[in-house]
Design an enzyme around this catalytic site. Structure first.
Site, short mmCIF file in Angstrom:
data_model
loop_
_atom_site.label_atom_id
_atom_site.label_comp_id
_atom_site.label_asym_id
_atom_site.label_seq_id
_atom_site.Cartn_x
_atom_site.Cartn_y
_atom_site.Cartn_z
N LYS A 228 -22.23 -46.83 -61.15
CA LYS A 228 -21.21 -46.18 -61.99
C LYS A 228 -19.90 -46.10 -61.23
O LYS A 228 -19.87 -45.78 -60.05
CB LYS A 228 -21.69 -44.76 -62.34
CG LYS A 228 -20.73 -43.93 -63.19
CD LYS A 228 -19.72 -43.10 -62.42
CE LYS A 228 -20.27 -42.27 -61.28
NZ LYS A 228 -19.17 -41.55 -60.54
N ASP B 180 -23.69 -36.77 -64.39
CA ASP B 180 -23.53 -38.20 -64.64
C ASP B 180 -24.76 -38.84 -65.29
O ASP B 180 -24.68 -39.98 -65.75
CB ASP B 180 -23.27 -38.94 -63.32
CG ASP B 180 -21.87 -38.71 -62.78
OD1 ASP B 180 -21.03 -38.18 -63.52
OD2 ASP B 180 -21.63 -39.07 -61.61
#
Length: 269
Positions: free
Chosen positions: A9, A129
């Site tokens: 990410k 996240d």
């Protein structure tokens, strides 16, 4: 045996807004994912087992107490899983590595048994996240990052290079060093618009704790990308290029100057 990639990410923009009553800050971010990362190999077993291998396996103290183990415990299923985690992403690096691993576990269990309707809430309990990492699709994140909105992804396939000085950086420490100034909302538009006009509000705080980040950004800036920035709370930095040849040339140049710098090349999903 099933294999699943835990996609790295990156935050193409990260705006830190008002402080919340719970002590966290409101965030506005553009999540993006690279088509490479950690690798999870899984097979059905009588009980859950987790083995970690790879360059950064040593950064995980208790395998079943990390986010993979917590993801295994977050979802109902009739069987155990024996998972081997190949840890290719550095730990505490602004790449959501543990969250990406948890997201990959969700996808493995989805393939075997499906996911319960409340999977986003279960994912959010593991970390801010994790919900975005389950699908690993580009999205805008608000709140603590768990409130996801679609965005026009005109960056899919863009060549990207990640580098890290092999220094871990605590997210809490970076937030504590942040100046506390709300500099305004995330821009509107396509992913490319937001990436070009956005910013990372944690960059200077991270550099104050880890000056090597400034060096990493300078190195990337010398390779003619059309965009570069630090990801998350650091210390990983990334650059976007028009072609794979430009990205690969940048990688070779940086390797020649700093052989100890961690790198990962790929494309945005």
């Amino acid at each position: 045996m099933m294999r699943e990639t835990a996609y790295a990410k990156i935050n193409l923009a990260l705006h830190v807004r008002a402080r919340r009553d719970d002590g966290y800050h409101e965030l506005e971010t553009l999540f993006a994912f690279v088509d490479a990362g950690d690798t999870l190999s899984a097979r059905v077993a009588e009980e859950d087992r987790l083995t970690t291998v790879g360059e950064f396996a040593g950064g995980i103290d208790n395998p079943l107490d990390n986010l993979v183990g917590k993801a295994l415990g977050a979802l109902p299923r009739p069987q155990g899983l024996d998972i081997t985690l190949e840890k290719n992403l550095p730990v505490a690096a602004g790449l959501g590595g543990g969250s990406a691993d948890a997201g990959a576990v969700f996808r493995i269990i989805e393939h075997l048994h499906g996911l319960p309707d409340d999977w986003p809430e279960r994912a959010a309990k593991l970390g801010a996240d994790v919900p975005s990492c389950v699908r690993s699709d580009m999205a805008i994140g608000r709140g603590t990052g768990t409130e996801l909105e679609p965005v026009e992804n005109d960056l899919a396939g863009t060549p990207v290079l990640l580098i890290n000085p092999r220094i871990t950086l605590s997210t809490a420490a970076v937030f504590n060093a942040w100046e506390g100034q709300d500099r305004g909302p995330l821009p509107q538009g396509t992913a490319r618009d937001i990436a070009l006009r956005g910013r990372n509000d944690l960059r200077q705080a991270a550099i104050s704790l880890c000056p090597e980040i400034a060096q990493a950004l300078e190195l990337l800036g010398q390779t003619d990308p059309w965009m570069l920035e630090m990801s998350g709370s650091g210390a990983t930095c990334f650059a976007l290029y028009e072609t794979e040849a430009a990205r690969d040339g940048a990688s070779r140049k940086i390797s020649g100057q700093h052989q100890d710098m961690w790198q990962l090349g790929g494309r945005l999903r």
